[in-house]
Design an enzyme around this catalytic site. Structure first.
Site, PDB file in Angstrom:
ATOM      1  N   GLY A 189       0.833  -1.205   0.000  1.00 48.42           N
ATOM      2  CA  GLY A 189       0.000   0.000   0.000  1.00 48.42           C
ATOM      3  C   GLY A 189       0.860   1.245   0.000  1.00 48.42           C
ATOM      4  O   GLY A 189       1.916   1.279   0.616  1.00 48.42           O
ATOM      5  N   GLY A 236       4.761  -7.431   4.583  1.00 44.56           N
ATOM      6  CA  GLY A 236       4.872  -8.407   3.512  1.00 44.56           C
ATOM      7  C   GLY A 236       6.060  -8.118   2.618  1.00 44.56           C
ATOM      8  O   GLY A 236       6.798  -9.026   2.207  1.00 44.56           O
ATOM      9  N   THR A 267       4.787   2.132   6.421  1.00 39.68           N
ATOM     10  CA  THR A 267       3.391   1.732   6.613  1.00 39.68           C
ATOM     11  C   THR A 267       2.690   2.752   7.492  1.00 39.68           C
ATOM     12  O   THR A 267       3.265   3.246   8.463  1.00 39.68           O
ATOM     13  CB  THR A 267       3.248   0.332   7.244  1.00 39.68           C
ATOM     14  OG1 THR A 267       1.863   0.110   7.569  1.00 39.68           O
ATOM     15  CG2 THR A 267       4.066   0.181   8.507  1.00 39.68           C
ATOM     16  N   ASP A 280       0.460   1.955   9.396  1.00 35.05           N
ATOM     17  CA  ASP A 280       0.035   1.203  10.579  1.00 35.05           C
ATOM     18  C   ASP A 280       1.060   1.216  11.709  1.00 35.05           C
ATOM     19  O   ASP A 280       0.735   0.849  12.840  1.00 35.05           O
ATOM     20  CB  ASP A 280      -0.261  -0.253  10.205  1.00 35.05           C
ATOM     21  CG  ASP A 280      -1.438  -0.383   9.257  1.00 35.05           C
ATOM     22  OD1 ASP A 280      -2.417   0.362   9.441  1.00 35.05           O
ATOM     23  OD2 ASP A 280      -1.377  -1.211   8.334  1.00 35.05           O
ATOM     24  N   MET A 332      -8.158   3.271   9.606  1.00 35.46           N
ATOM     25  CA  MET A 332      -7.480   2.116   9.011  1.00 35.46           C
ATOM     26  C   MET A 332      -6.669   1.348  10.053  1.00 35.46           C
ATOM     27  O   MET A 332      -6.138   1.929  10.995  1.00 35.46           O
ATOM     28  CB  MET A 332      -6.574   2.558   7.867  1.00 35.46           C
ATOM     29  CG  MET A 332      -7.317   2.793   6.557  1.00 35.46           C
ATOM     30  SD  MET A 332      -6.187   3.125   5.179  1.00 35.46           S
ATOM     31  CE  MET A 332      -7.280   2.807   3.800  1.00 35.46           C
ATOM     32  N   GLY A 333      -6.571   0.041   9.844  1.00 33.23           N
ATOM     33  CA  GLY A 333      -5.823  -0.817  10.762  1.00 33.23           C
ATOM     34  C   GLY A 333      -6.546  -2.127  10.986  1.00 33.23           C
ATOM     35  O   GLY A 333      -7.406  -2.204  11.864  1.00 33.23           O
ATOM     36  N   GLN A 336      -6.512   8.521   4.205  1.00 37.23           N
ATOM     37  CA  GLN A 336      -5.460   8.426   5.223  1.00 37.23           C
ATOM     38  C   GLN A 336      -4.103   8.082   4.615  1.00 37.23           C
ATOM     39  O   GLN A 336      -3.063   8.262   5.251  1.00 37.23           O
ATOM     40  CB  GLN A 336      -5.847   7.375   6.276  1.00 37.23           C
ATOM     41  CG  GLN A 336      -7.047   7.790   7.103  1.00 37.23           C
ATOM     42  CD  GLN A 336      -7.696   6.613   7.819  1.00 37.23           C
ATOM     43  OE1 GLN A 336      -7.303   6.276   8.925  1.00 37.23           O
ATOM     44  NE2 GLN A 336      -8.677   5.990   7.188  1.00 37.23           N
TER      45      GLN A 336
END
Length: 356
Positions: free
Chosen positions: A10, A112, A133, A135, A177-178, A282
């Site tokens: 992403g 990943g 990321t 995250d 997101m998450g 986001q």
């Protein structure tokens, strides 16, 4: 010196800034530098879709979001599966690396992406990984680039909801997101004054959510804001196996957990609960100043690692300092929110409910 670069998984706001940091760090100290950019992540490396980049490609991109190389998801679990026309993906990546006679491959991406980078290291390629990321879930680094930029956007969404929630005395849910970890929701929720924060790491109960809403009402506060991670899960669902959970959710009509929670709140309180999903906003826009600085530092540190021949590492940041972290020690590991960490305890001390 010849290096390759690719951005995988992403996208986020600071990929360009990180690539710029690497190239500037090398070009200022290395003669005859050649930089090859592989398009659309590992696909470019597999199928030989690349081009020689020039200094103009890296000019003016510090503040530009997205990635000038494009990105795609090429799951690690499928890397050993045959690609188009039966191609051996791993061998194809190695062949393209050696065909260009690269000294190093700089790989920017998340979990990943990191696992595949470690695979290439095991196959004998010289690789450097930069942790990207929104995250912030990459093990071995205190911070990933893209995270704070995403926090800013999620926070702005919750800030905007506050005014309309207060005006209409409603319950509003902002879905952040998450899927697997809740760092983004935790930071955005605390920063924007959310009353209830639901994270994947802290299973919630409906009763606890209703109790928190009723407590605010009794205190004369007519509205409640919930920051809910995509992967938030109830205590009941947390007891199910992955197979059982997937089967259960396939039968539900809710687009996501936020809508399920919203309906529950409406049914049990009689008050209308609305859901807002900022979604991929986001990931978009310009990187925030923090991420620009972080990427410049990580990129410069990556350049030094390449010049020093210290391959097979991720460049992370630990206690404010850039560090080289062996890929073999961190690949495949996930950095999750500890339900008993100080930040969660401090948030609870201020009256924020986590639904537990």
């Amino acid at each position: 010196m010849k290096i390759g670069m690719l951005t995988s998984g992403g996208d986020c706001q600071a990929l360009n800034a990180a690539m710029r940091g690497v190239v500037k760090g090398l070009s200022e100290n290395v003669d005859n530098l050649e930089v090859y950019g592989f398009y659309n992540g590992y696909k470019g490396l597999i199928y030989g879709n690349y081009r020689l980049l020039t200094s103009e490609d890296f000019s003016g991109i510090l503040t530009r979001g997205g990635t000038i190389l494009g990105s795609s998801r090429e799951p690690f679990k499928n890397m050993r599966d045959p690609g188009e026309n039966g191609i051996d993906k791993v061998e194809a990546m190695k062949n393209n690396y050696y065909k260009l006679n690269l000294d190093c491959l700089v790989i920017l991406g998340g979990n990943g992406t990191q696992k595949t980078a470690n695979l290439l290291r095991e196959e004998g390629l010289h690789v450097i990984h930069l942790p990207k990321t929104i995250d912030n879930d990459i093990y071995g680094t205190d911070m990933t680039f893209g995270f704070y930029s995403a926090v800013n956007i999620a926070c702005e969404a919750i800030d905007c909801i506050h005014t309309t929630a207060a005006s209409h005395n409603r319950v509003f849910i902002v879905e952040v997101m998450g899927h697997k970890v809740g760092w983004l929701t935790l930071y955005a929720g605390v920063a924007s004054g959310a009353d209830i924060i639901l994270l994947p790491e802290i299973p919630y109960s409906d009763d606890s959510i209703i109790e928190a809403i009723e407590k605010r009402r009794k205190a004369g506060k007519g509205f409640t804001i919930l920051a809910v991670a995509e992967g938030a899960i109830s205590k009941k669902d947390a007891k199910l196996s992955k197979k059982e959970l997937k089967k259960k959710r396939a039968k539900e009509a809710y687009p996501s957990v936020s809508y399920r929670v919203a309906q529950m709140i409406t049914e049990r309180t009689g008050s209308e609960a609305r859901v807002t999903v900022p979604g991929h906003t986001q990931r978009g826009g310009s990187p925030c100043p923090y991420d620009r600085v972080l990427c410049s530092r990580l990129g410069s540190a990556a350049a030094k690692a390449i010049m020093d021949g210290k391959f097979g590492n991720m460049v992370g940041i630990i206690n404010g300092e850039t560090k080289l972290v062996p890929l073999e020690e961190v690949a495949g590991k996930l950095k999750v929110v500890d339900p008993n960490c100080k930040m969660v305890k401090e948030a609870k001390r201020m009256g924020i409910s986590f639904g537990d």
